[in-house]
Design a protein around this motif. Structure first.
Motif, PDB file in Angstrom:
ATOM      1  N   GLU A 190       0.838  -1.195   0.000  1.00  0.00           N
ATOM      2  CA  GLU A 190       0.000   0.000   0.000  1.00  0.00           C
ATOM      3  C   GLU A 190       0.873   1.245   0.000  1.00  0.00           C
ATOM      4  N   VAL A 191       1.947   1.209   0.813  1.00  0.00           N
ATOM      5  CA  VAL A 191       2.947   2.281   0.840  1.00  0.00           C
ATOM      6  C   VAL A 191       4.317   1.620   0.891  1.00  0.00           C
ATOM      7  N   ALA A 192       5.231   2.100   0.073  1.00  0.00           N
ATOM      8  CA  ALA A 192       6.611   1.596   0.092  1.00  0.00           C
ATOM      9  C   ALA A 192       7.539   2.779  -0.148  1.00  0.00           C
ATOM     10  N   SER A 193       8.105   3.294   0.940  1.00  0.00           N
ATOM     11  CA  SER A 193       8.948   4.474   0.858  1.00  0.00           C
ATOM     12  C   SER A 193      10.154   4.282   1.767  1.00  0.00           C
ATOM     13  N   PHE A 194      11.330   4.486   1.222  1.00  0.00           N
ATOM     14  CA  PHE A 194      12.556   4.248   1.986  1.00  0.00           C
ATOM     15  C   PHE A 194      13.656   5.139   1.425  1.00  0.00           C
ATOM     16  N   ASP A 195      14.100   6.088   2.247  1.00  0.00           N
ATOM     17  CA  ASP A 195      15.180   6.973   1.842  1.00  0.00           C
ATOM     18  C   ASP A 195      16.099   7.199   3.046  1.00  0.00           C
ATOM     19  N   ILE A 196      17.327   7.595   2.770  1.00  0.00           N
ATOM     20  CA  ILE A 196      18.304   7.878   3.814  1.00  0.00           C
ATOM     21  C   ILE A 196      18.923   9.240   3.509  1.00  0.00           C
ATOM     22  N   SER A 197      18.828  10.137   4.477  1.00  0.00           N
ATOM     23  CA  SER A 197      19.394  11.469   4.336  1.00  0.00           C
ATOM     24  C   SER A 197      20.399  11.701   5.455  1.00  0.00           C
ATOM     25  N   GLN A 198      20.944  12.902   5.540  1.00  0.00           N
ATOM     26  CA  GLN A 198      21.888  13.211   6.604  1.00  0.00           C
ATOM     27  C   GLN A 198      21.215  13.144   7.976  1.00  0.00           C
ATOM     28  N   LYS A 199      19.906  13.363   8.016  1.00  0.00           N
ATOM     29  CA  LYS A 199      19.167  13.257   9.270  1.00  0.00           C
ATOM     30  C   LYS A 199      18.947  11.811   9.686  1.00  0.00           C
ATOM     31  N   ARG A 248       3.473  -0.034   4.386  1.00  0.00           N
ATOM     32  CA  ARG A 248       2.182  -0.609   4.788  1.00  0.00           C
ATOM     33  C   ARG A 248       1.872  -1.747   3.831  1.00  0.00           C
ATOM     34  N   PHE A 249       1.610  -2.923   4.373  1.00  0.00           N
ATOM     35  CA  PHE A 249       1.251  -4.069   3.543  1.00  0.00           C
ATOM     36  C   PHE A 249       0.508  -5.095   4.399  1.00  0.00           C
ATOM     37  N   THR A 250      -0.037  -6.084   3.747  1.00  0.00           N
ATOM     38  CA  THR A 250      -0.738  -7.167   4.431  1.00  0.00           C
ATOM     39  C   THR A 250       0.104  -8.422   4.338  1.00  0.00           C
ATOM     40  N   ASP A 251       0.401  -9.039   5.485  1.00  0.00           N
ATOM     41  CA  ASP A 251       1.244 -10.236   5.451  1.00  0.00           C
ATOM     42  C   ASP A 251       0.435 -11.459   5.037  1.00  0.00           C
ATOM     43  N   LYS A 252       1.086 -12.580   4.898  1.00  0.00           N
ATOM     44  CA  LYS A 252       0.433 -13.779   4.382  1.00  0.00           C
ATOM     45  C   LYS A 252      -0.588 -14.352   5.357  1.00  0.00           C
ATOM     46  N   TYR A 253      -0.575 -13.855   6.594  1.00  0.00           N
ATOM     47  CA  TYR A 253      -1.560 -14.294   7.584  1.00  0.00           C
ATOM     48  C   TYR A 253      -2.769 -13.367   7.621  1.00  0.00           C
ATOM     49  N   GLY A 254      -2.802 -12.394   6.695  1.00  0.00           N
ATOM     50  CA  GLY A 254      -3.941 -11.489   6.612  1.00  0.00           C
ATOM     51  C   GLY A 254      -3.877 -10.324   7.575  1.00  0.00           C
ATOM     52  N   ARG A 255      -2.715 -10.050   8.157  1.00  0.00           N
ATOM     53  CA  ARG A 255      -2.588  -8.975   9.135  1.00  0.00           C
ATOM     54  C   ARG A 255      -2.004  -7.722   8.487  1.00  0.00           C
ATOM     55  N   LYS A 256      -2.508  -6.564   8.895  1.00  0.00           N
ATOM     56  CA  LYS A 256      -1.980  -5.297   8.411  1.00  0.00           C
ATOM     57  C   LYS A 256      -0.640  -5.011   9.109  1.00  0.00           C
ATOM     58  N   LYS A 282       7.336   2.062  10.382  1.00  0.00           N
ATOM     59  CA  LYS A 282       7.681   3.473  10.224  1.00  0.00           C
ATOM     60  C   LYS A 282       8.881   3.819  11.092  1.00  0.00           C
ATOM     61  N   ILE A 283       9.902   4.342  10.466  1.00  0.00           N
ATOM     62  CA  ILE A 283      11.051   4.916  11.171  1.00  0.00           C
ATOM     63  C   ILE A 283      11.330   6.263  10.536  1.00  0.00           C
ATOM     64  N   HIS A 284      11.248   7.318  11.350  1.00  0.00           N
ATOM     65  CA  HIS A 284      11.449   8.668  10.838  1.00  0.00           C
ATOM     66  C   HIS A 284      12.434   9.376  11.753  1.00  0.00           C
ATOM     67  N   GLU A 285      13.697   9.441  11.325  1.00  0.00           N
ATOM     68  CA  GLU A 285      14.724  10.126  12.102  1.00  0.00           C
ATOM     69  C   GLU A 285      14.711  11.620  11.769  1.00  0.00           C
TER      70      GLU A 285
END
Length: 364
Positions: free
Chosen positions: A94-103, A110-118, A122-125
């Motif tokens: 649903e969401v796939a965002s991954f970047d690395i900056s100086q911060k 966000r995705f659904t695993d094979k067991y049907g769980r959401k 999120k890691i935001h430095e």
């Protein structure tokens, strides 16, 4: 006068896994029913495709691989990860965002695993203090039971996620999970054990093989041989060539495999003779050396080779905290010691050679 051609067999290979960046999110001390961590990875490659992968590190030691349909994922890639591949799951994140900056890290999945769980990761430095990354040989092969290659995972621009000024939200279903902490402070800061690299150099050394072997041609006295992906420095022992150094070029930093004494020419080696020596694998000077021993036995139509990184990895820690970490967690230095590679090279007809090679873990 035409120079006489000399034949040479090179039994050593490197292959590259073209990953752009990775993030390891650990919550082993606050585990889920099925998972103890996730590892987002990003690829942008003409062969593998462009997109995101998330490894789900399972409580049983295996891994589930969630991947976008734009990627070409091969099962054998994960032979050496933990206890191996459990399942591949094509996933429309649903969401796939991954970047690395100086911060630091900015990641949201966000995705659904094979067991049907959401799932939400999120890691935001938002730390304005300058990062002080370093380089590391990651011990990803430490838990492998059935490796098909020696994993050389050199992580450039490597750092841990800082705790201060960081927003963390790891949810599996309706349950939140706390990240594991790094047991030491680094650069005067508290860290999570979650870590990342903007330049992962992932190399497979001598993947298991059961195939025909090419025979190289060189002129008598030739000191350098260039192939498609490597350069060999040759040491001449009389009229026989021996491999002193093999350099594998790539987009980040070349890897060098060297032998003392030089690796013998198995074509002209005497029957029933044993040759032994030391090999070492090096990359960037900050990454130290991986050191081991090799042994070669020549029979009439067959040659047996054994290589074992008996001395493990000798790091060059740039920080006091790294020295402490390596002492406290010897797995960083010792994991390669239990790997052993064996190869049998058979001459099935004149100048027609076949290799059977494999890796195994030794008990210590």
């Amino acid at each position: 006068m035409k120079e006489e051609s000399v034949k040479l067999i090179n039994p050593f290979r490197f292959s590259l896994e073209p990953m752009e960046r990775l993030l390891q999110i650990n919550f082993e001390k606050d585990p889920d029913v099925f998972y103890i961590g996730f590892e987002p990875q990003y690829y942008d490659d003409s062969t593998y495709g462009t997109g995101h992968v998330i490894l789900g590190w399972r409580t049983d030691g295996k891994i589930d691989v969630y991947y976008q349909p734009s990627l070409k994922i091969q099962n054998k890639t994960y032979d050496t990860f933990g206890k191996g591949l459990n399942e591949k799951i094509e996933c429309a994140f649903e969401v796939a965002s991954f970047d690395i900056s100086q911060k630091g890290v900015q990641a949201l999945y966000r995705f659904t695993d094979k067991y049907g769980r959401k799932i939400k990761l999120k890691i935001h430095e938002k730390n304005f203090k300058k990062r002080s990354p370093f380089n590391l040989l990651a011990p990803v092969g430490a838990a492998s039971q059935t490796p098909s290659y020696l994993p050389l995972v050199y992580l450039f621009d490597f750092y841990f996620v800082r705790k201060n000024h960081t927003v963390v939200d790891v949810h599996i279903g309706d349950q939140s999970h706390k990240l594991d902490n790094l047991p030491v402070t680094m650069d005067g800061m508290r860290m999570y054990f979650s870590r990342y690299s903007t330049k992962p150099l992932i190399v497979k050394f001598n993947p298991s093989s059961d195939d025909h072997m090419a025979v190289m041609s060189l002129t008598d006295g030739q000191e350098t041989v260039r192939t498609k992906d490597c350069t060999l420095d040759i040491d001449w022992q009389g009229s026989s060539p021996a491999i002193r150094t093999l350099r594998f070029s790539n987009h980040i930093y070349p890897i060098e495999l060297s032998f003392v004494p030089p690796f013998p020419d198995i074509l002209t080696m005497e029957h029933n003779k044993v040759r032994e020596g030391i090999f070492q694998i090096s990359c960037h000077p900050s990454l130290g050396l991986l050191i081991g021993r090799y042994r070669v036995i020549k029979r009439v139509n067959s040659t047996k080779i054994k290589c074992c990184p008996t001395e493990g990895w000798s790091p060059i820690p740039e920080k006091w905290s790294l020295r402490f970490l390596y002492r406290r967690a010897p797995v960083y230095r010792e994991w390669p010691m239990s790997y052993e590679w064996k190869a049998f090279i058979d001459e099935r007809s004149p100048m027609n050679f076949h290799i059977r090679s494999s890796w195994k873990r030794l008990k210590h």
